[in-house]
Design an enzyme around this catalytic site. Structure first.
Site, short mmCIF file in Angstrom:
data_model
loop_
_atom_site.label_atom_id
_atom_site.label_comp_id
_atom_site.label_asym_id
_atom_site.label_seq_id
_atom_site.Cartn_x
_atom_site.Cartn_y
_atom_site.Cartn_z
N ASP A 131 45.57 89.12 51.60
CA ASP A 131 45.13 90.52 51.53
C ASP A 131 45.91 91.39 52.52
O ASP A 131 46.34 92.51 52.18
CB ASP A 131 43.64 90.62 51.85
CG ASP A 131 42.76 90.14 50.70
OD1 ASP A 131 43.26 90.03 49.57
OD2 ASP A 131 41.56 89.89 50.95
N HIS A 161 39.91 95.00 53.23
CA HIS A 161 40.78 95.99 52.59
C HIS A 161 40.60 97.38 53.20
O HIS A 161 41.58 98.11 53.38
CB HIS A 161 40.50 96.04 51.09
CG HIS A 161 41.05 94.86 50.34
ND1 HIS A 161 42.39 94.56 50.30
CD2 HIS A 161 40.43 93.90 49.62
CE1 HIS A 161 42.58 93.47 49.57
NE2 HIS A 161 41.40 93.05 49.15
N HIS A 194 60.04 140.92 69.12
CA HIS A 194 59.61 139.75 68.32
C HIS A 194 58.90 138.74 69.22
O HIS A 194 59.49 137.72 69.60
CB HIS A 194 60.83 139.09 67.67
CG HIS A 194 60.50 138.21 66.51
ND1 HIS A 194 60.08 136.90 66.63
CD2 HIS A 194 60.53 138.45 65.17
CE1 HIS A 194 59.89 136.37 65.44
NE2 HIS A 194 60.16 137.29 64.54
#
Length: 288
Positions: A88, A111, A188
């Protein structure tokens, strides 16, 4: 592992009697049988209950007083469930999409936790897919500001590279310290100074220009003009006090006076901008 096919891959999945009962109640495991699964009988039931369960899953009757496995064939290995857990993990780690050079130690894996770990690994790989260059301020530059001015025609306030710290035939790393005195911060933005994204790309282009010119004989006789900028991305704002690192790399051979590059702009370990750049090299006109 070399013997994976024989020692790990055949290991059957396993579950507990209580899980079988829940899955049967939910009308699941229609394709499961004791040839491809091991059922663990861990909590004693009455003989009648166990016989009814055995009939439902097609298993031989089992002495209810004897805990252990419900199966039609013996275990392939004494630790077959542990081997299936390893199987797994191998399958779930394949979801990372990259080979793992390391050792994984798993305690009671499943899992769900395997997949969480795989997702974290994928996220970490994406975050470090592009490595920021290492900058040692004590190391002498390969190009200082004076040499840069000999190669680039830019001058204040449009010269955005302070020095080049690494360079070879295919790539360059250059840097700039952003100060609060940059003239563009006046507009800016007032109260929130942010380096304009277009100037980040301009600075990256200047670094790329240094790379291109360094590959020429008599580079002072040429200039680079950028023809195209593609796939430009900005991921983080740049502010006063940041140290910018520019890395530009050729993505194709330099031919017919055309240079193709991909470049990144870094602050620390973070990519703040990137773009594909295409430049043309033109010989300067002789001064009269």
């Amino acid at each position: 592992m070399a013997n994976f096919e024989k020692e790990i891959a055949p290991a059957r999945t396993f579950c507990f009697v209580r899980e079988v009962e829940m899955m049967l109640a939910a009308n699941l495991i229609k394709g499961g049988d004791l040839d491809n699964a091991i059922v663990i009988y861990e909590n004693q039931k009455s003989q009648e209950e166990l016989d009814q369960l055995a009939d439902r899953i097609g298993a031989p009757h089992h002495d209810a007083a004897e805990l252990g496995y419900l199966q039609t064939k013996p275990l392939m290995w004494e630790n077959e469930p542990a081997r299936h857990k390893l199987l797994d993990i191998i399958g779930d780690m394949a979801l990372i999409g990259k080979p793992i050079k390391g050792r994984i130690i798993a305690t009671r894996p499943g899992h769900t936790v395997n997949n969480k770990f795989a997702r974290l690994m994928r996220k970490e790989i994406r975050a470090h897919k592009v490595q920021a260059p290492y900058y040692d301020p004590n190391k002498a530059p390969v190009m200082d500001i004076n040499r840069i001015k000999e190669l680039l025609p830019h001058r204040y306030p449009m010269l955005f590279v302070d020095k080049a710290i690494e360079m070879d035939a295919n790539s360059i790393v250059a840097m700039k310290n952003v100060t609060g005195n940059e003239p563009f911060f006046q507009g800016h933005f007032p109260g929130e100074p942010v380096v304009p994204g277009v100037l980040l790309i301009e600075a990256l282009a200047q670094a790329g220009g240094l790379l291109v010119l360094s590959n020429l004989e008599n580079p002072e006789e040429y200039s680079t003009y950028f023809l195209r900028i593609d796939n430009c991305k900005f991921t983080q704002k740049v502010v006063p006090g940041d140290t910018l690192l520019f890395k530009a790399t050729f993505t194709a051979p330099f031919r017919h006076n055309i240079a193709q590059m991909h470049g990144y702009v870094f602050v620390g370990e973070n990519v703040v901008a990137e773009a594909n750049l295409v430049a043309q090299v033109i010989k300067n006109q002789a001064e009269s």
